[in-house]
Motif scaffolding. Structure first.
Motif, PDB file in Angstrom:
ATOM      1  N   LYS A  32       0.833  -1.204   0.000  1.00 33.21           N
ATOM      2  CA  LYS A  32       0.000   0.000   0.000  1.00 33.21           C
ATOM      3  C   LYS A  32       0.868   1.254   0.000  1.00 33.21           C
ATOM      4  N   ASN A  35       2.398   1.598  -3.524  1.00 30.12           N
ATOM      5  CA  ASN A  35       1.389   2.044  -4.493  1.00 30.12           C
ATOM      6  C   ASN A  35       1.076   3.529  -4.318  1.00 30.12           C
ATOM      7  N   LYS A  36       1.037   3.987  -3.062  1.00 30.02           N
ATOM      8  CA  LYS A  36       0.780   5.399  -2.799  1.00 30.02           C
ATOM      9  C   LYS A  36       1.914   6.261  -3.340  1.00 30.02           C
ATOM     10  N   GLN A  37       3.146   5.781  -3.191  1.00 34.44           N
ATOM     11  CA  GLN A  37       4.301   6.513  -3.733  1.00 34.44           C
ATOM     12  C   GLN A  37       4.184   6.661  -5.245  1.00 34.44           C
ATOM     13  N   SER A  39       1.483   6.524  -7.049  1.00 33.18           N
ATOM     14  CA  SER A  39       0.354   7.396  -7.355  1.00 33.18           C
ATOM     15  C   SER A  39       0.729   8.870  -7.198  1.00 33.18           C
ATOM     16  N   LEU A  40       1.442   9.200  -6.118  1.00 35.64           N
ATOM     17  CA  LEU A  40       1.858  10.589  -5.889  1.00 35.64           C
ATOM     18  C   LEU A  40       2.837  11.054  -6.962  1.00 35.64           C
ATOM     19  N   GLU A 438       4.522  14.445   1.329  1.00 31.99           N
ATOM     20  CA  GLU A 438       3.849  13.164   1.507  1.00 31.99           C
ATOM     21  C   GLU A 438       4.765  12.003   1.126  1.00 31.99           C
ATOM     22  N   ILE A 442       6.065   8.992   3.466  1.00 32.91           N
ATOM     23  CA  ILE A 442       5.878   7.584   3.103  1.00 32.91           C
ATOM     24  C   ILE A 442       7.211   6.848   3.111  1.00 32.91           C
TER      25      ILE A 442
END
Length: 491
Positions: A32, A35-37, A39-40, A438, A442
């Motif tokens: 997760k 994936n967030k990295q 996406s950002l 962010e 992360i």
């Protein structure tokens, strides 16, 4: 640790495969984070691309403020080999008859064959054995600034003709006179054209250095002398009016037009100079704005796209649902269709200059309609994009005040764009900083999570190794007890 690993599982059957499975089961949260990295990063890159596109549109809109974009001129000479021509943006339109009667020339002085070089074995690189000083001044000489308008040439015995000419040219900036060598002769030429004079004077009255060089002592250029030539002004006739100039580049004969005289006209055959409006530059500038606007709208649409929600593997835009981007899209489309309060009744919106926008927001330019608007009132077309400053009288004797209401479409659109691309306060800058923060948080979380997993891995290894140790000890004790209850038989 290596011994523990080799021992682990010997009795319990729990080996490293079991430990890895346990760790993998707990590493789901790491996916997760990753994936967030991703996406950002995708969102940040999308905004970076938008920033580049907006900056390009900002620059293209700025070109619509320049006078030369709307006042460009095309110029043509009926014979470019004889008469060159260029024009400024404000050049007067029309056809002009130009006859070149005389070309401008510079005053010259020739030394003739120098006695020291009469011997044919001598070259311009051989020492002449001359010694002395002389000065050169032209008619611009000013007694108030002699150091700026007089050149003193110091000749030494070891100097050759080439050296002497070099020394003269080193002082050209002060004297205004250049020197060259032709057939072992010195030719002095005024750097300016026209009927001008220059003088050579011996620094020491008894010095014969000027005569030794075959030049005139203490004299000026005089048309009656065989070794001198007095320059002349150029002369042209424009629409029957005779104009003279001390140059072959004439800038004031036709307002805003520069004429370059190359050769004389044939008698009774004047050339024609034509100055026309050049709308191609205006059309190109406006078309570039329309194209860049469409490029941005198309890209923004891709980033906001929700795709096909019913599709099994639906693909959405990188910035779907982003309110800042939606406001940008709405703002750009609105400005392309809004009326402009610029005081004009003939040109008040984009439709009046041939720009229409369809329901999807795509703009189209009708060049024919644009040309008509430019032919009727080019100033009104320009004011549609950039409204000029207004001057209001000062209060109670105060000076007048200039007010720019910035009502033009380009002005408003640049203001909107600037709110996004400003390096200090722009929306994109703020978003980029937020993305960076962010992603940094992360990265810290991933590092911390990996450290915890490694600690758990070590704990599992230690725990299962202890289990094998206990089981080994239990087995040993069971063997001992068994040996006590079942002693070996004696023979």
């Amino acid at each position: 640790m290596a011994n523990d690993l080799s021992f682990m599982g010997s009795y319990s059957g729990i080996d490293m495969n079991t430990v890895n499975s346990l760790i993998e089961a707990e590493s789901g949260k790491l996916v997760k984070f990753t994936n967030k990295q991703v996406s950002l990063t995708t969102e940040k890159n999308a905004w970076k691309d938008i920033n580049t596109r907006l900056n390009s549109l900002y620059e293209k809109l700025g070109s619509l403020e320049k006078d030369e974009t709307f006042q460009a001129r095309t110029v043509k000479s009926s014979d470019e080999t004889k008469l060159g021509i260029t024009a400024k943006a404000n050049a007067q339109l029309g056809d002009y008859s130009v006859q070149v009667n005389r070309l401008a020339t510079s005053s010259t002085m020739t030394s003739g064959v120098i006695s020291s070089l009469a011997d044919k074995t001598m070259t311009i690189k051989d020492a002449l054995g001359l010694d002395g000083e002389f000065s050169i001044t032209n008619q611009d000489y000013d007694l108030k600034k002699p150091e700026e308008n007089i050149a003193t040439i110091d000749i030494k015995p070891e100097d050759s003709l080439k050296d002497i000419v070099g020394k003269i040219n080193e002082k050209t900036k002060a004297s205004g006179v250049q020197a060259k060598i032709v057939d072992k002769q010195i030719i002095l030429t005024d750097t300016k054209m026209g009927a001008r004079t220059f003088k050579l004077n011996a620094v020491n009255p008894e010095d014969t250095i000027i005569g030794d060089l075959g030049l005139d002592i203490n004299t000026s250029v005089d048309a009656e002398k065989p070794n001198v030539g007095l320059g002349q002004s150029s002369e042209i006739t424009v629409d029957g009016i005779t104009i003279t100039s001390d140059s072959n580049t004439v800038e004031d004969a036709i307002d805003g037009v520069t004429l370059t005289l190359k050769t004389l006209s044939e008698a009774g055959k004047p050339m024609t100079v034509t100055v026309k409006e050049d709308t191609a530059k205006t059309e190109k500038a406006i078309q570039e704005v329309v194209d860049q606007y469409n490029s941005i709208l198309a890209f923004v649409g891709e980033q906001l796209s929700v795709g096909d929600p019913s599709a099994e593997k639906n693909k959405t835009g990188a910035l779907v649902g982003d309110s800042s981007l939606m406001r940008l899209e709405t703002g750009l489309r609105s400005l392309m269709t809004a009326n402009v309060n610029n005081g004009s009744t003939s040109v008040k919106n984009m439709k009046d200059v041939g720009i229409t926008v369809d329901r999807e927001g795509k703009a189209t330019l009708d060049t024919k309609k644009l040309k008509e608007a430019l032919a009727n009132d080019p100033t009104a077309v320009k004011n549609l994009f950039f409204t000029p400053d207004k001057t209001e009288p000062g209060i109670e004797g105060e000076p007048a005040v200039k007010i720019n209401e910035k009502n033009g479409m380009a002005q408003k659109m640049r203001s909107l764009i600037d709110s996004y691309i400003s390096e200090k306060t722009g929306i994109i800058t703020n978003k980029s900083n937020t993305f960076d923060k962010e992603m940094k948080d992360i990265s810290k979380s991933i590092t911390s999570f990996n450290e915890r997993l490694e600690k758990k891995r070590s704990n599992y290894i230690a725990m299962f190794t202890r289990l094998d140790t206990v089981m080994m000890q239990a087995e040993s004790q069971m063997a001992y007890l068994a040996s006590q209850f079942n002693p070996p038989s004696s023979k």
